[in-house]
Design an enzyme around this catalytic site. Structure first.
Site, PDB file in Angstrom:
ATOM      1  N   THR A  25       0.947  -1.011   0.088  1.00 54.09           N
ATOM      2  CA  THR A  25       0.142  -0.239   0.113  1.00 54.09           C
ATOM      3  C   THR A  25       0.948   1.362   0.653  1.00 54.09           C
ATOM      4  O   THR A  25       0.222   2.634   0.334  1.00 54.09           O
ATOM      5  CB  THR A  25      -0.818  -0.032   0.978  1.00 54.09           C
ATOM      6  OG1 THR A  25       0.023  -0.506   2.706  1.00 54.09           O
ATOM      7  CG2 THR A  25      -2.056  -1.040   0.549  1.00 54.09           C
TER       8      THR A  25
ATOM      9  N   THR B  88       6.765   1.765   2.469  1.00 59.55           N
ATOM     10  CA  THR B  88       8.258   2.115   2.299  1.00 59.55           C
ATOM     11  C   THR B  88       8.221   3.317   1.153  1.00 59.55           C
ATOM     12  O   THR B  88       9.372   4.003   1.701  1.00 59.55           O
ATOM     13  CB  THR B  88       9.319   1.246   1.411  1.00 59.55           C
ATOM     14  OG1 THR B  88       8.126  -0.377   2.200  1.00 59.55           O
ATOM     15  CG2 THR B  88       9.990   1.192   1.718  1.00 59.55           C
TER      16      THR B  88
ATOM     17  N   GLU C  53     -18.541 -23.648 -15.916  1.00 57.89           N
ATOM     18  CA  GLU C  53     -17.961 -21.982 -15.380  1.00 57.89           C
ATOM     19  C   GLU C  53     -19.504 -21.330 -15.996  1.00 57.89           C
ATOM     20  O   GLU C  53     -19.860 -20.052 -14.509  1.00 57.89           O
ATOM     21  CB  GLU C  53     -17.195 -21.676 -16.820  1.00 57.89           C
ATOM     22  CG  GLU C  53     -15.473 -21.970 -16.043  1.00 57.89           C
ATOM     23  CD  GLU C  53     -15.403 -21.993 -14.682  1.00 57.89           C
ATOM     24  OE1 GLU C  53     -15.655 -20.977 -13.739  1.00 57.89           O
ATOM     25  OE2 GLU C  53     -14.499 -22.357 -13.836  1.00 57.89           O
TER      26      GLU C  53
ATOM     27  N   ASP D 212     -13.507 -24.412  -5.286  1.00 58.39           N
ATOM     28  CA  ASP D 212     -14.785 -23.291  -4.886  1.00 58.39           C
ATOM     29  C   ASP D 212     -15.045 -24.129  -3.628  1.00 58.39           C
ATOM     30  O   ASP D 212     -15.547 -23.279  -3.019  1.00 58.39           O
ATOM     31  CB  ASP D 212     -15.672 -24.190  -6.124  1.00 58.39           C
ATOM     32  CG  ASP D 212     -15.776 -23.498  -7.605  1.00 58.39           C
ATOM     33  OD1 ASP D 212     -14.585 -22.337  -7.741  1.00 58.39           O
ATOM     34  OD2 ASP D 212     -15.923 -23.575  -8.516  1.00 58.39           O
TER      35      ASP D 212
END
Ligand code: ADP
Ligand code: ZN
Length: 608
Positions: free
Chosen positions: A191, A194, A411, A486
């Site tokens: 995020t 550093t 799918e 799943d």
């Protein structure tokens, strides 16, 4: 602790190999041994032609040229006999056999090793092995500024004051106050913690000393603490400056937990040294310590006390606007096509951190370059995003037609459920091109960033996850292993619904958490509930999954025409996007949906 230990292990292994090698070499040289009496007998029969005497050991050659060795208890009596015969005699003074285990060598070896280790762990470097790991090298000058950090305005705002302190501390100290010493940046990896620390140094124009918490703990006993002292010593000499400690949780975990072991002692010493150093600044030494962690919950409370890391800045993954700003920062440095709408890219990348967005832009640039394009276009970004999110396409994989068909129905099952349930995230893309470890992927993108989830949303997710397997069951009446992930995720969600989020009717709004497993050192798992409750929890989890499963089954059976159509189109085109899914599912009479409608849309997008 690991490093010297490994070196030691390697040394031992080498030693053993050398010893075995020596043994073999000796065995080569070794002559067959005969007993003394048979030697005497042979001598009497005039069969010996040559002897060589070393101490009490006699090496002899007989008239057939055979060599052997024997041991004589009393050489002088033998010598007499030998002199009477016509035998070549050679003698050597006995030498102590050289063995690696001779004490002198052993001590020398150990001494050498110790010396080596000492050199290696000498604080401040100078070791032979760790030239590039010498941790305390200030970055001469970071040219990172606040402009390079985007999308986290609150954090920047809080740190502006820190920059002013570094530039001119007298402004703050003239009324007798102390300047803040420590800033703790907390937030998930990537995020920009550093980056932000570097930006503080860059804005103030001061040196930037950085070290990672895990560097401290890796080391030999006592070294962590001395490195801390060394680091602070150097920093004080160069004040004003910034010390950045990444992953401070590695040293800063709370002390004195149960099961404290050797390794922990070292960590505690390091932590104590850090606390002592932080308390020990004199006035005039403006050293600000910036630490980063993604586990603020495990930090020792002593670290957070006033005068230490009393400034805490939370950094969250950026929201839509933040993502757009971050994308802009990187777009400036790249050749972007005119058509690229960063706003929509930002919208389609929920949950991406700054690091992931930076990676996305870089991948897109590489993708466009691979295609010999002059600038980055939207399809490059889309493709890179798919690659990052779903893994690279596995083009070479051979899949049987049956497998492909099962995957297509699987799918399609996910996608239909996701589209039918109002609370589910809409489908963004479906593909049956294997990616990473998955045979196919159904990608969903939330409409906006979510920070909390409703029970309906979670149920919709579980049902969407079960949709794949349910479709397989309806069409083929069989299961494949393709659904294992799943099922795992669905079970996990159901478990958390019951145990963490109080979403079961039976158990009510209570948290049944077994104690945080990543919270090492606080002892064994602590059950905060009875065995009966555990049973009830299992039952409730089962109930959620079972209910969702039944509902999914009914939904899919009612939409079986769409299921066939969607998988048919999938088998043909391998990838379907949101728009096409919509066309198919919105069509009133799916059996009459003509291929041309889809085809037309397809050519349109290709031309764009
Ligand atoms: P962290 O220390 O929080 O794990 P980093 O600061 O190392 O994250 O971020 C890694 C990289 O991601 C940075 O070097 C930068 O390129 C990019 N990045 C992360 N956050 C941002 C941001 N807010 N703005 C611009 N770039 C960012
Ligand atoms: Zn699936």
């Amino acid at each position: 602790m690991k490093n010297p230990f490994r070196t030691f292990l390697i040394t031992i292994v080498i030693l053993i190999v050398v010893l075995i090698g020596l043994n073999f070499w000796n065995a080569e040289k070794k002559l067959p041994q005969v007993d003394y009496s048979s030697f005497i007998a042979q001598l009497a029969d005039d069969e010996i032609t040559k002897v060589s005497i070393t101490g009490g050991t006699i090496e002899a050659t007989d008239k057939f040229g055979r060599e052997f060795t024997t041991y004589a208890p009393n050489i002088s009596t033998i010598l007499e006999r030998l002199e009477n015969k016509n035998i070549t005699i050679s003698t050597r003074s006995p030498q102590p056999p050289v063995s690696l285990f001779s004490p002198l060598l052993f001590i020398l070896f150990m001494g050498g090793w110790m010396f080596f280790m000492m050199r290696q762990q000498k604080p401040g470097g100078g070791g032979l092995f760790n030239k590039n790991k010498s941790p305390i090298t200030p970055e001469k000058k970071t040219d990172v500024t606040f402009d390079d950090v985007a999308g986290i305005p609150e954090a920047k705002e809080e740190l502006v004051e820190t920059v002013e302190c570094l530039k001119d501390s007298s402004k703050f100290t003239k009324l007798g106050g102390h300047i803040p010493k420590g800033v703790l940046l907390q937030g998930p990896p990537g995020t920009g913690k550093t980056l932000l620390a570097k930006a503080i140094a860059g804005e103030a124009g001061v040196p930037f000393y950085s070290m990672s918490g895990s560097d401290f703990v890796e080391m030999f006993v006592g070294v962590g603490a001395s490195r801390v002292r060394n680091l602070f010593e150097q920093a004080k000499k160069n004040a004003p400056c910034i010390i950045f400690i990444d992953e401070i949780d590695a040293v800063g975990r709370s002390r004195g937990g149960a099961g404290a072991q050797g390794g922990q002692d070292e960590r505690e010493q390091t932590l104590n040294a850090l606390l002592v150093e932080m308390d020990g600044f004199k006035s005039g030494e403006t050293v600000i310590i910036v630490a980063a962690t993604n586990r603020p919950d495990v930090l020792d409370p002593a670290l957070l006390r006033p005068g230490r890391f009393d400034r805490q800045v939370n950094i969250l993954p950026p929201d839509v606007k933040g993502r757009e700003k971050i994308l802009k920062v990187y777009a400036q440095k790249l050749k972007m096509g005119e058509d690229v709408n960063l706003k929509s890219v930002a919208k389609n990348t929920p949950g991406f951190t700054g690091a992931e967005l930076a990676n996305l832009m870089n991948e897109s640039a590489l993708m466009a370059a691979r295609k010999n394009k002059l600038c980055i276009e939207l399809p490059d970004i889309e493709e890179s995003k798919d690659k990052i999110l779903m893994g690279a396409e596995r083009k070479g994989m051979v899949i049987s037609d049956q497998e492909k068909k099962v995957t297509a129905y699987h799918e399609a099952g996910h996608a239909i459920i996701a589209e039918v349930l109002p609370d589910a995230d809409p489908v963004h893309k479906i593909t049956i091109i294997p990616r990473g470890r998955a045979m196919g992927v159904t990608m969903q993108v939330p409409l906006d960033d979510r920070h909390s989830y409703s029970r309906e949303y979670l149920r919709a997710r579980v049902m969407t996850l079960l949709g794949g397997r349910t479709a397989e069951e309806i069409i083929f009446n069989q299961f494949t292993t393709g659904a294992s992930n799943d099922l795992q995720v669905a079970t996990e969600i159901a478990t958390r619904m019951v145990c963490e989020w109080g979403m079961s009717d039976l158990l009510g709004p209570r948290a049944y958490v077994k104690s945080d497993q990543s919270f090492l050192g606080t002892g064994a798992a602590r059950l905060s509930y009875s065995g009966e409750t555990a049973q009830a929890i299992d039952m409730e989890i089962n109930k959620i999954i079972e209910d969702c499963y039944q509902e999914t089954m009914i939904l899919l059976e009612g939409k079986i025409g769409y299921l066939h159509k969607l998988s048919e189109v999938l088998l043909e085109n391998e990838t379907i996007d949101a728009e096409e899914v919509n066309i198919i599912l919105k069509c009133k009479e799916v059996s009459k949906l003509n291929q041309e409608m889809l085809q037309k849309k397809r050519t349109e997008t290709q031309m764009m």
